[in-house]
Design a protein around this motif. Sequence first.
Motif, PDB file in Angstrom:
ATOM      1  N   THR A  13      -0.710 -10.819  -5.869  1.00  0.00           N
ATOM      2  CA  THR A  13      -1.484 -10.191  -4.773  1.00  0.00           C
ATOM      3  C   THR A  13      -0.816  -9.471  -3.658  1.00  0.00           C
ATOM      4  N   ALA A  16       0.738  -6.381  -4.481  1.00  0.00           N
ATOM      5  CA  ALA A  16       0.023  -5.089  -4.850  1.00  0.00           C
ATOM      6  C   ALA A  16      -0.448  -4.707  -3.441  1.00  0.00           C
ATOM      7  N   ARG A  17      -0.685  -5.633  -2.617  1.00  0.00           N
ATOM      8  CA  ARG A  17      -1.147  -5.374  -0.999  1.00  0.00           C
ATOM      9  C   ARG A  17      -0.059  -4.471  -0.302  1.00  0.00           C
ATOM     10  N   GLN A  18       1.044  -4.943  -0.561  1.00  0.00           N
ATOM     11  CA  GLN A  18       2.267  -4.331   0.219  1.00  0.00           C
ATOM     12  C   GLN A  18       2.673  -3.080  -0.283  1.00  0.00           C
ATOM     13  N   GLN A  19       2.623  -2.749  -1.386  1.00  0.00           N
ATOM     14  CA  GLN A  19       2.984  -1.551  -1.966  1.00  0.00           C
ATOM     15  C   GLN A  19       2.026  -0.471  -1.315  1.00  0.00           C
ATOM     16  N   GLU A  20       0.684  -0.895  -1.231  1.00  0.00           N
ATOM     17  CA  GLU A  20      -0.314   0.136  -0.578  1.00  0.00           C
ATOM     18  C   GLU A  20       0.224   0.193   0.823  1.00  0.00           C
ATOM     19  N   PHE A  21       0.815  -0.787   1.529  1.00  0.00           N
ATOM     20  CA  PHE A  21       1.300  -0.511   3.000  1.00  0.00           C
ATOM     21  C   PHE A  21       2.442   0.231   3.204  1.00  0.00           C
ATOM     22  N   THR A  23       5.277   2.377   0.804  1.00  0.00           N
ATOM     23  CA  THR A  23       5.638   2.661  -0.417  1.00  0.00           C
ATOM     24  C   THR A  23       7.109   2.702  -0.846  1.00  0.00           C
ATOM     25  N   LYS A  26       8.898   5.290   1.271  1.00  0.00           N
ATOM     26  CA  LYS A  26       9.250   4.810   2.618  1.00  0.00           C
ATOM     27  C   LYS A  26      10.048   3.953   2.665  1.00  0.00           C
ATOM     28  N   TYR A 124       9.096  -3.179  -7.184  1.00  0.00           N
ATOM     29  CA  TYR A 124       8.965  -2.767  -5.938  1.00  0.00           C
ATOM     30  C   TYR A 124       9.739  -3.761  -5.070  1.00  0.00           C
TER      31      TYR A 124
END
Length: 260
Positions: A13, A16-21, A23, A26, A124
Amino acid sequence: MNILDKIVAQKKTEVARQQEFVTIDKLRKYDAYNIEVPSLKKHLTDGKHNGIISEYKRKSPSKGIINNISTVENVVPLYEKAGVSGISVLTDSEFFGGNKSDLIAARKVTTVPILRKDFMISSYQVHEAKAIGGSAILLIAAILSYDEAHELSKLAKDLGLDILMEVHSKEELEIVNPLVDVVGVNNRNLKTFEVSLQQSIDLAAAMPNDVVKISESGIYTPEDIFLLRENGFQGFLIGENFMRTKNPGEACIEFSNAIK
């Protein structure tokens, strides 16, 4: 569901959340991403360092709060002064009270190799380890298949990171791939959290002689180090023994002097 299953579920979880924040693109722009880092394997085998991988952690699922006072800036430089081969920094927040900012801060105050101690399940996280200044990643055989571990190992090598593969049984040694730099035996059963150095001694005989071996958890006295050295171990991951004291860095220096 045991504690390891809970941690992995939470980690999926989080990632998945961190990848959206942030990339991967980045992460590649972070300063540390393009800087060469010192090798953990070399520091374990160069004969100049004492083999200790000292750990910075605040708490654990089994022991609760270990140390929520000592800071990275106060502890890590003294770990280096003690002559350690590496420094392990917990970056898991939910279960170990760590943070990626702890590793970033550690990189700023030491030239020693830093192991990103976390539950690595995604490519990631490997990019992230490189971006925050890590020298090596931890791969836990208990939560990865051979193919998953090999994929993460290949990426780590491509990024200039060492790989420490952690095992708990002879069966898990089958997951160790040729890219792995160091094999660590965790003396703590991640399902029951019971600890015994006998686990390292038993597995040492099943490991190839040319593998860099380290023992993790349950190491408290110089005598423990001497016993493990006799059984072929070149590295010793120690965290709680130092972090439970008022001054972890000084405790590490004292311990290091006792094992010379």
